[in-house]
Scaffold this motif. Structure first.
Motif, PDB file in Angstrom:
ATOM      1  N   ASP A  55     -14.751 -77.041  -3.437  1.00  0.00           N
ATOM      2  CA  ASP A  55     -15.884 -76.943  -4.365  1.00  0.00           C
ATOM      3  C   ASP A  55     -15.531 -77.746  -5.611  1.00  0.00           C
ATOM      4  OD1 ASP A  55     -18.044 -76.268  -5.915  1.00  0.00           O
ATOM      5  OD2 ASP A  55     -17.519 -74.152  -6.134  1.00  0.00           O
ATOM      6  N   ILE A  56     -16.207 -78.886  -5.802  1.00  0.00           N
ATOM      7  CA  ILE A  56     -15.955 -79.725  -6.970  1.00  0.00           C
ATOM      8  C   ILE A  56     -17.136 -79.559  -7.922  1.00  0.00           C
ATOM      9  CG2 ILE A  56     -15.435 -82.035  -7.779  1.00  0.00           C
ATOM     10  CD1 ILE A  56     -13.723 -82.162  -5.516  1.00  0.00           C
ATOM     11  N   ARG A  57     -16.871 -79.119  -9.114  1.00  0.00           N
ATOM     12  CA  ARG A  57     -17.937 -78.876 -10.096  1.00  0.00           C
ATOM     13  C   ARG A  57     -17.855 -79.917 -11.207  1.00  0.00           C
ATOM     14  NH1 ARG A  57     -16.897 -72.295 -10.271  1.00  0.00           N
ATOM     15  NH2 ARG A  57     -17.232 -72.008  -8.027  1.00  0.00           N
ATOM     16  N   PHE A  58     -19.024 -80.339 -11.672  1.00  0.00           N
ATOM     17  CA  PHE A  58     -19.100 -81.386 -12.690  1.00  0.00           C
ATOM     18  C   PHE A  58     -19.747 -80.836 -13.951  1.00  0.00           C
ATOM     19  CE2 PHE A  58     -21.387 -84.944 -14.724  1.00  0.00           C
ATOM     20  CZ  PHE A  58     -20.309 -85.764 -15.004  1.00  0.00           C
ATOM     21  N   SER A  59     -19.154 -81.134 -15.094  1.00  0.00           N
ATOM     22  CA  SER A  59     -19.690 -80.678 -16.373  1.00  0.00           C
ATOM     23  C   SER A  59     -19.610 -81.822 -17.371  1.00  0.00           C
ATOM     24  CB  SER A  59     -18.873 -79.480 -16.875  1.00  0.00           C
ATOM     25  OG  SER A  59     -19.271 -79.113 -18.179  1.00  0.00           O
ATOM     26  N   CYS A  60     -20.729 -82.062 -18.047  1.00  0.00           N
ATOM     27  CA  CYS A  60     -20.756 -83.157 -19.015  1.00  0.00           C
ATOM     28  C   CYS A  60     -21.794 -82.840 -20.088  1.00  0.00           C
ATOM     29  CB  CYS A  60     -21.112 -84.457 -18.292  1.00  0.00           C
ATOM     30  SG  CYS A  60     -20.740 -85.930 -19.240  1.00  0.00           S
ATOM     31  N   VAL A 120      -4.757 -73.745  -3.248  1.00  0.00           N
ATOM     32  CA  VAL A 120      -4.616 -72.829  -2.112  1.00  0.00           C
ATOM     33  C   VAL A 120      -5.977 -72.221  -1.815  1.00  0.00           C
ATOM     34  CG1 VAL A 120      -2.191 -72.298  -2.513  1.00  0.00           C
ATOM     35  CG2 VAL A 120      -3.938 -70.974  -3.701  1.00  0.00           C
ATOM     36  N   ASN A 121      -6.135 -71.764  -0.567  1.00  0.00           N
ATOM     37  CA  ASN A 121      -7.400 -71.190  -0.123  1.00  0.00           C
ATOM     38  C   ASN A 121      -8.531 -72.186  -0.346  1.00  0.00           C
ATOM     39  OD1 ASN A 121      -6.059 -68.761   0.574  1.00  0.00           O
ATOM     40  ND2 ASN A 121      -6.149 -68.102  -1.572  1.00  0.00           N
ATOM     41  N   LEU A 122      -9.654 -71.743  -0.900  1.00  0.00           N
ATOM     42  CA  LEU A 122     -10.781 -72.642  -1.170  1.00  0.00           C
ATOM     43  C   LEU A 122     -10.530 -73.349  -2.497  1.00  0.00           C
ATOM     44  CD1 LEU A 122     -13.702 -73.666  -0.576  1.00  0.00           C
ATOM     45  CD2 LEU A 122     -14.497 -71.756  -1.984  1.00  0.00           C
ATOM     46  N   PRO A 123     -10.235 -74.655  -2.474  1.00  0.00           N
ATOM     47  CA  PRO A 123      -9.997 -75.362  -3.729  1.00  0.00           C
ATOM     48  C   PRO A 123     -11.265 -75.438  -4.585  1.00  0.00           C
ATOM     49  CG  PRO A 123      -9.133 -76.597  -1.862  1.00  0.00           C
ATOM     50  CD  PRO A 123     -10.007 -75.508  -1.306  1.00  0.00           C
ATOM     51  N   VAL A 124     -11.147 -75.041  -5.837  1.00  0.00           N
ATOM     52  CA  VAL A 124     -12.232 -75.193  -6.812  1.00  0.00           C
ATOM     53  C   VAL A 124     -11.714 -76.115  -7.907  1.00  0.00           C
ATOM     54  CG1 VAL A 124     -13.738 -74.049  -8.457  1.00  0.00           C
ATOM     55  CG2 VAL A 124     -13.146 -72.897  -6.310  1.00  0.00           C
ATOM     56  N   VAL A 125     -12.387 -77.245  -8.086  1.00  0.00           N
ATOM     57  CA  VAL A 125     -11.953 -78.259  -9.040  1.00  0.00           C
ATOM     58  C   VAL A 125     -13.070 -78.487 -10.052  1.00  0.00           C
ATOM     59  CG1 VAL A 125     -11.165 -80.637  -9.318  1.00  0.00           C
ATOM     60  CG2 VAL A 125     -10.555 -79.360  -7.254  1.00  0.00           C
ATOM     61  N   LEU A 126     -12.723 -78.502 -11.326  1.00  0.00           N
ATOM     62  CA  LEU A 126     -13.690 -78.777 -12.378  1.00  0.00           C
ATOM     63  C   LEU A 126     -13.420 -80.162 -12.946  1.00  0.00           C
ATOM     64  CD1 LEU A 126     -15.972 -78.002 -14.331  1.00  0.00           C
ATOM     65  CD2 LEU A 126     -14.245 -76.930 -15.794  1.00  0.00           C
ATOM     66  N   VAL A 127     -14.439 -81.024 -12.890  1.00  0.00           N
ATOM     67  CA  VAL A 127     -14.356 -82.373 -13.455  1.00  0.00           C
ATOM     68  C   VAL A 127     -15.274 -82.412 -14.666  1.00  0.00           C
ATOM     69  CG1 VAL A 127     -14.695 -84.831 -13.035  1.00  0.00           C
ATOM     70  CG2 VAL A 127     -13.909 -83.352 -11.176  1.00  0.00           C
ATOM     71  N   ARG A 128     -14.718 -82.756 -15.822  1.00  0.00           N
ATOM     72  CA  ARG A 128     -15.509 -82.778 -17.055  1.00  0.00           C
ATOM     73  C   ARG A 128     -15.406 -84.130 -17.740  1.00  0.00           C
ATOM     74  NH1 ARG A 128     -13.702 -79.752 -21.310  1.00  0.00           N
ATOM     75  NH2 ARG A 128     -11.565 -79.854 -20.540  1.00  0.00           N
ATOM     76  N   CYS A 129     -16.471 -84.504 -18.437  1.00  0.00           N
ATOM     77  CA  CYS A 129     -16.462 -85.668 -19.322  1.00  0.00           C
ATOM     78  C   CYS A 129     -16.765 -85.158 -20.733  1.00  0.00           C
ATOM     79  CB  CYS A 129     -17.539 -86.682 -18.935  1.00  0.00           C
ATOM     80  SG  CYS A 129     -17.318 -87.403 -17.322  1.00  0.00           S
ATOM     81  N   PHE A 130     -16.015 -85.634 -21.713  1.00  0.00           N
ATOM     82  CA  PHE A 130     -16.291 -85.252 -23.098  1.00  0.00           C
ATOM     83  C   PHE A 130     -15.765 -86.334 -24.027  1.00  0.00           C
ATOM     84  CE2 PHE A 130     -12.238 -83.399 -21.850  1.00  0.00           C
ATOM     85  CZ  PHE A 130     -11.403 -83.656 -22.918  1.00  0.00           C
ATOM     86  N   MET A 131     -16.210 -86.279 -25.264  1.00  0.00           N
ATOM     87  CA  MET A 131     -15.780 -87.260 -26.255  1.00  0.00           C
ATOM     88  C   MET A 131     -14.729 -86.656 -27.174  1.00  0.00           C
ATOM     89  SD  MET A 131     -19.307 -89.213 -27.365  1.00  0.00           S
ATOM     90  CE  MET A 131     -20.164 -87.683 -27.738  1.00  0.00           C
ATOM     91  N   GLU A 132     -13.797 -87.500 -27.587  1.00  0.00           N
ATOM     92  CA  GLU A 132     -12.768 -87.090 -28.546  1.00  0.00           C
ATOM     93  C   GLU A 132     -12.519 -88.273 -29.472  1.00  0.00           C
ATOM     94  OE1 GLU A 132      -8.307 -86.508 -27.670  1.00  0.00           O
ATOM     95  OE2 GLU A 132      -9.199 -84.518 -27.377  1.00  0.00           O
TER      96      GLU A 132
END
Length: 195
Positions: A66-71, A101-113
Motif C-alpha cells: 500500500d503506497i500512499r501519496f501526500s502533497c 514486514v507483512n503488508l508494506p505500507v509506504v508513505l510518499v510525501r512532497c513538501f517545501m523547505e
C-alpha cells in the motif's frame, strides 16, 4: 487478503526488479566514477504530479503493498533529469517495500523547505541500527543484519540516490529507528515562479 503463494510471487518479482535496477545502477556508477560527475539532462516539471505518477504506477500493479501519496495543494516545480530522478525515487520506494514486514505500507510525501522541494519516503519496516546510519550512502555498504534476510543487492542503490540528488544541486538524508521504520528525504532546489 494475499495468500502466502502470492506474497512469495511478489517478493520474487521485486527481487528480480531490484537485481535489474542494481545492474543498471552499477553501470551508471561506473560511468560517474570515471568522469567524476553524473551527467543529467534536466527539464522543468511539477514535482507533485511527477511523484504522484510514480506512486500511481506502483498502485496500479499492486500485489501486496500500500503506497500512499501526500502533497500540499501548492504546485512545486523543479528542474530534474526524468530518468535519474525517477530511478532515485523508485529505489527508495523499492527499499521501503523490500525491508517491510507483512503488508508494506509506504508513505510518499512532497513538501517545501525554504527554497527546496523535498520528497520523503517513509516506511514502518525493519529500520536501521543507529551505529550504521553514518554509512548508509557509502558505495557497496549493506547493513550487516539485513544481509541475512536474503535480500539481494550490491549496496549501490542509496549511493546512487545520493549522487543523483547532488547532481541536481541537492542532497539526501535518512532517519531510522531499528525495528520501527525509516524515512529517506531527497531535497533539491525548486524553480521559483518566473512571473
Amino acid at each position: 487478503i494475499k495468500t502466502d503463494g502470492s506474497k512469495q510471487k511478489y517478493i520474487n518479482a521485486m527481487e528480480r526488479k531490484n537485481e535489474r535496477m542494481s545492474l543498471m545502477i552499477e553501470k551508471l556508477l561506473a560511468t560517474s566514477s570515471m568522469t567524476g560527475s553524473l551527467a543529467i539532462n534536466s527539464q522543468t516539471v511539477s514535482i507533485n504530479d511527477y511523484v504522484r505518477s510514480i506512486v500511481e504506477e506502483y498502485n496500479a500493479e499492486n500485489d501486496g503493498f500500500d503506497i500512499r501519496f501526500s502533497c500540499g495543494s501548492i504546485t512545486v516545480k523543479a528542474d530534474i533529469d526524468l530518468l535519474h530522478f525517477r530511478n532515485a525515487v523508485m529505489n527508495l520506494i523499492d527499499n521501503a517495500i523490500k525491508y517491510s514486514v507483512n503488508l508494506p505500507v509506504v508513505l510518499v510525501r512532497c513538501f517545501m523547505e525554504n527554497n527546496y522541494v523535498c520528497i520523503s519516503v517513509e516506511d514502518h519496516g525493519i529500520g536501521v541500527p543507529k551505529e550504521y546510519m553514518h554509512y548508509l550512502f557509502e558505495k557497496n555498504f549493506r547493513v550487516p543484519e539485513q544481509k541475512s534476510l536474503r535480500k539481494h543487492g550490491f549496496g549501490l542503490g542509496l549511493n546512487y540516490v545520493k549522487i543523483v540528488a547532488r547532481a541536481h544541486g541537492g542532497d539526501v538524508s535518512a532517519k531510522s529507528m531499528y525495528k520501527k521504520g525509516s524515512e529517506f528525504i531527497i531535497k533539491i532546489p525548486m524553480v521559483k515562479n518566473k512571473n
